[in-house]
Design a protein around this motif. Sequence first.
Motif, mmCIF file in Angstrom:
data_model
loop_
_atom_site.group_PDB
_atom_site.id
_atom_site.type_symbol
_atom_site.label_atom_id
_atom_site.label_comp_id
_atom_site.label_asym_id
_atom_site.label_seq_id
_atom_site.Cartn_x
_atom_site.Cartn_y
_atom_site.Cartn_z
ATOM 1 N N ALA A 57 18.648 -13.413 26.284
ATOM 2 C CA ALA A 57 17.490 -13.780 27.114
ATOM 3 C C ALA A 57 16.203 -13.217 26.509
ATOM 4 C CB ALA A 57 17.682 -13.262 28.536
ATOM 5 N N PHE A 58 16.289 -11.986 26.018
ATOM 6 C CA PHE A 58 15.123 -11.348 25.421
ATOM 7 C C PHE A 58 14.690 -12.091 24.154
ATOM 8 C CE2 PHE A 58 12.710 -8.180 23.119
ATOM 9 C CZ PHE A 58 12.004 -7.529 24.123
ATOM 10 N N LEU A 59 15.642 -12.417 23.302
ATOM 11 C CA LEU A 59 15.328 -13.147 22.070
ATOM 12 C C LEU A 59 14.760 -14.527 22.378
ATOM 13 C CD1 LEU A 59 18.449 -12.228 19.891
ATOM 14 C CD2 LEU A 59 16.110 -11.397 19.593
ATOM 15 N N LEU A 60 15.274 -15.170 23.409
ATOM 16 C CA LEU A 60 14.775 -16.490 23.807
ATOM 17 C C LEU A 60 13.345 -16.386 24.326
ATOM 18 C CD1 LEU A 60 15.201 -19.499 24.366
ATOM 19 C CD2 LEU A 60 16.182 -18.863 26.584
ATOM 20 N N LEU A 61 13.100 -15.411 25.201
ATOM 21 C CA LEU A 61 11.770 -15.252 25.793
ATOM 22 C C LEU A 61 10.706 -15.022 24.723
ATOM 23 C CD1 LEU A 61 9.845 -14.832 28.192
ATOM 24 C CD2 LEU A 61 10.562 -12.427 28.238
ATOM 25 N N PHE A 62 10.943 -14.062 23.846
ATOM 26 C CA PHE A 62 9.931 -13.761 22.837
ATOM 27 C C PHE A 62 9.890 -14.810 21.730
ATOM 28 C CE2 PHE A 62 9.910 -9.726 24.980
ATOM 29 C CZ PHE A 62 8.581 -9.355 24.905
ATOM 30 N N GLY A 63 10.988 -15.535 21.558
ATOM 31 C CA GLY A 63 10.947 -16.661 20.635
ATOM 32 C C GLY A 63 10.008 -17.739 21.142
ATOM 33 N N LEU A 64 10.097 -18.035 22.427
ATOM 34 C CA LEU A 64 9.223 -19.053 23.029
ATOM 35 C C LEU A 64 7.770 -18.602 23.040
ATOM 36 C CD1 LEU A 64 11.482 -20.187 26.024
ATOM 37 C CD2 LEU A 64 11.026 -21.430 23.900
ATOM 38 N N VAL A 65 7.549 -17.315 23.339
ATOM 39 C CA VAL A 65 6.177 -16.781 23.339
ATOM 40 C C VAL A 65 5.545 -16.947 21.964
ATOM 41 C CG1 VAL A 65 4.812 -14.653 23.470
ATOM 42 C CG2 VAL A 65 6.527 -15.152 25.235
ATOM 43 N N ASN A 66 6.307 -16.666 20.913
ATOM 44 C CA ASN A 66 5.774 -16.801 19.552
ATOM 45 C C ASN A 66 5.550 -18.256 19.166
ATOM 46 O OD1 ASN A 66 5.463 -14.150 18.126
ATOM 47 N ND2 ASN A 66 7.551 -13.874 18.869
ATOM 48 N N ILE A 67 6.353 -19.155 19.697
ATOM 49 C CA ILE A 67 6.128 -20.580 19.447
ATOM 50 C C ILE A 67 4.827 -21.019 20.099
ATOM 51 C CG2 ILE A 67 6.979 -22.907 19.964
ATOM 52 C CD1 ILE A 67 9.832 -21.742 19.725
ATOM 53 N N TRP A 68 4.643 -20.611 21.350
ATOM 54 C CA TRP A 68 3.424 -20.997 22.084
ATOM 55 C C TRP A 68 2.163 -20.384 21.485
ATOM 56 C CZ3 TRP A 68 6.387 -19.475 27.126
ATOM 57 C CH2 TRP A 68 7.340 -20.471 27.407
ATOM 58 N N SER A 69 2.321 -19.230 20.818
ATOM 59 C CA SER A 69 1.156 -18.584 20.208
ATOM 60 C C SER A 69 0.910 -19.064 18.774
ATOM 61 C CB SER A 69 1.335 -17.063 20.209
ATOM 62 O OG SER A 69 2.428 -16.695 19.373
ATOM 63 N N GLY A 70 1.781 -19.949 18.275
ATOM 64 C CA GLY A 70 1.594 -20.521 16.949
ATOM 65 C C GLY A 70 2.203 -19.737 15.815
ATOM 66 N N GLU A 71 2.962 -18.663 16.121
ATOM 67 C CA GLU A 71 3.588 -17.850 15.081
ATOM 68 C C GLU A 71 4.916 -18.425 14.595
ATOM 69 O OE1 GLU A 71 2.351 -15.360 13.579
ATOM 70 O OE2 GLU A 71 0.704 -14.658 14.841
ATOM 71 N N ASN A 72 5.475 -19.370 15.353
ATOM 72 C CA ASN A 72 6.767 -19.953 15.015
ATOM 73 C C ASN A 72 6.784 -21.408 15.462
ATOM 74 O OD1 ASN A 72 9.383 -20.093 14.049
ATOM 75 N ND2 ASN A 72 10.227 -18.564 15.435
ATOM 76 N N THR A 73 7.863 -22.118 15.149
ATOM 77 C CA THR A 73 8.001 -23.519 15.570
ATOM 78 C C THR A 73 9.340 -23.704 16.270
ATOM 79 O OG1 THR A 73 9.085 -24.266 13.538
ATOM 80 C CG2 THR A 73 6.661 -24.253 13.567
ATOM 81 N N TYR A 74 9.436 -24.721 17.101
ATOM 82 C CA TYR A 74 10.692 -24.991 17.797
ATOM 83 C C TYR A 74 11.853 -25.220 16.832
ATOM 84 C CZ TYR A 74 8.579 -25.303 22.462
ATOM 85 O OH TYR A 74 7.963 -25.012 23.656
ATOM 86 N N PRO A 75 11.697 -26.059 15.786
ATOM 87 C CA PRO A 75 12.830 -26.289 14.872
ATOM 88 C C PRO A 75 13.326 -25.006 14.192
ATOM 89 C CG PRO A 75 11.165 -27.967 14.570
ATOM 90 C CD PRO A 75 10.560 -26.932 15.456
ATOM 91 N N PHE A 76 12.396 -24.182 13.687
ATOM 92 C CA PHE A 76 12.798 -22.953 13.011
ATOM 93 C C PHE A 76 13.511 -22.005 13.970
ATOM 94 C CE2 PHE A 76 9.189 -23.147 9.611
ATOM 95 C CZ PHE A 76 9.869 -24.190 8.992
ATOM 96 N N PHE A 77 12.938 -21.857 15.172
ATOM 97 C CA PHE A 77 13.510 -20.926 16.146
ATOM 98 C C PHE A 77 14.868 -21.404 16.650
ATOM 99 C CE2 PHE A 77 14.117 -19.863 20.675
ATOM 100 C CZ PHE A 77 14.320 -18.498 20.549
ATOM 101 N N LEU A 78 14.943 -22.655 17.082
ATOM 102 C CA LEU A 78 16.181 -23.149 17.696
ATOM 103 C C LEU A 78 17.331 -23.198 16.696
ATOM 104 C CD1 LEU A 78 14.797 -25.989 19.993
ATOM 105 C CD2 LEU A 78 15.660 -23.733 20.677
ATOM 106 N N LYS A 79 17.026 -23.498 15.449
ATOM 107 C CA LYS A 79 18.066 -23.534 14.412
ATOM 108 C C LYS A 79 18.784 -22.191 14.328
ATOM 109 C CE LYS A 79 18.595 -23.822 9.392
ATOM 110 N NZ LYS A 79 17.887 -23.988 8.091
ATOM 111 N N ILE A 80 18.017 -21.096 14.324
ATOM 112 C CA ILE A 80 18.602 -19.764 14.203
ATOM 113 C C ILE A 80 19.170 -19.284 15.533
ATOM 114 C CG2 ILE A 80 18.199 -17.373 13.517
ATOM 115 C CD1 ILE A 80 18.017 -19.476 11.263
ATOM 116 N N TYR A 81 18.438 -19.514 16.613
ATOM 117 C CA TYR A 81 18.866 -19.015 17.920
ATOM 118 C C TYR A 81 20.198 -19.638 18.344
ATOM 119 C CZ TYR A 81 18.801 -17.688 22.832
ATOM 120 O OH TYR A 81 19.136 -17.160 24.067
ATOM 121 N N ILE A 82 20.314 -20.957 18.202
ATOM 122 C CA ILE A 82 21.556 -21.636 18.599
ATOM 123 C C ILE A 82 22.720 -21.186 17.726
ATOM 124 C CG2 ILE A 82 22.712 -23.877 18.710
ATOM 125 C CD1 ILE A 82 19.977 -25.082 19.493
#
Length: 426
Positions: A57-82
């Motif tokens: 949950a923690f990794l998901l929350l801060f992953g989304l926060v970084n996506i919304w702030s422009g530090e990451n992208t959905y494809p990059f994050f979801l590929k690793i998180y899943i």
Amino acid sequence: MLNRIITIAIFSTIFLSSLVLFKEPFEFYLPYLFIVILLPFFTLKYPFPRQILPLLAFLLLFGLVNIWSGENTYPFFLKIYINLFISILFYYYVFEAYNMDVKLLFSFYMKGALIVAVIGLIQFISFKIGFEYGYNLKLYGLNKWGVARGGSMGIRINSIFSEPSYFGATIAPAVFISLYNILKNQHHYLSKIQSLIIIITYLLTFSSVAYMGLFIILVLMLMNFGFVRYVIIFVPIIIGGYLYLYYNVNEFRERIDGMDALYENKAKSAFEVHGSSFVQFNNTHIATQNFIKNPLFGTGLGSHQIAYGKYSLVKQYGGINDFNSQDANSMFLRLMSETGLFGILFMILFIIKFFLLRKNDHSDTELWLISNAVLVLILLQLFRQGNYTYSGFMFFMWMYYFVKKEAMTATAVEKQALTDEALKLE
């Protein structure tokens, strides 16, 4: 028969990492197929491990926060998180399927390690006699595999792995057990001949990762058997081993000299040093810069490649761009970049909390051996391998965790038995 097939399928996820079924839209390794097949059955049969929810949950929350702030992208994050989510879940269910029997599961791993070591020995002998079908395993369809030429023997053993370093990391726990067997005249999981085969093939990798593994093993041996008693033996071995490698193994010397040249500002171009030295130096710089900008929680899983684009030294030093841009060439560097202080502290506390030291009464010999053997692989992963799930890494994380749990349970049972006995005497 079915149980044996399932066991082989499970442990192939650790050892069969050099066979890719397809590369687009992502690399799909053969072991993934077994996970995809087995995971639905495990999910239906066993309860979800609630202890992993806070971390995920923690990794998901801060992953989304970084996506919304422009530090990451959905494809990059979801590929690793899943991928991480599935790997953690799958290997937890593996332990459930075998009733948390860490000794049995480790014995399966040891059998696999012996098999790949024997293949490595056959590879070496085949190379020496010129039998290509014995040393060039790419001829058998291992499409990420290649002949690793070099070392003082002309070839660096990688067995069925794509590189000698992957072989060196994956069988490191087996090397710990083998060295213990030889030094202490024991036969845990392996005979003396089998232990020697594993040690010899490990040395013939001529891999800096493997030699780093040997250094870690010797340090852990010192911790378990007493610094004062064994330091006179092990310190000269470590120093002598380093000097031998430096003056006799070109790859090792070139990497050491390359790191020295880069950190001392003696090298002005990536082409002046060994490629691996520059990759490590470059990713250390990138991770450090990203950590300075995002120290607490990093920029999210999968974001190191974005940081690579911002801070890479390739423009300054030249060299091949995007080399290890996704995995940072080290899990420690990747954690520093993608998860910040949170990820680093999590790993440090995890290692310390679940470390199992040898008892003087020898009551838990097999458990502390497994714990320390697995720790070698975990530390090598932190130092040199940046993929969170490569070669079943989460299997070893769960193994490290459950070994300590079993040891704690055994201690509690022993204390209760002593208490009951004392009450009877009263």
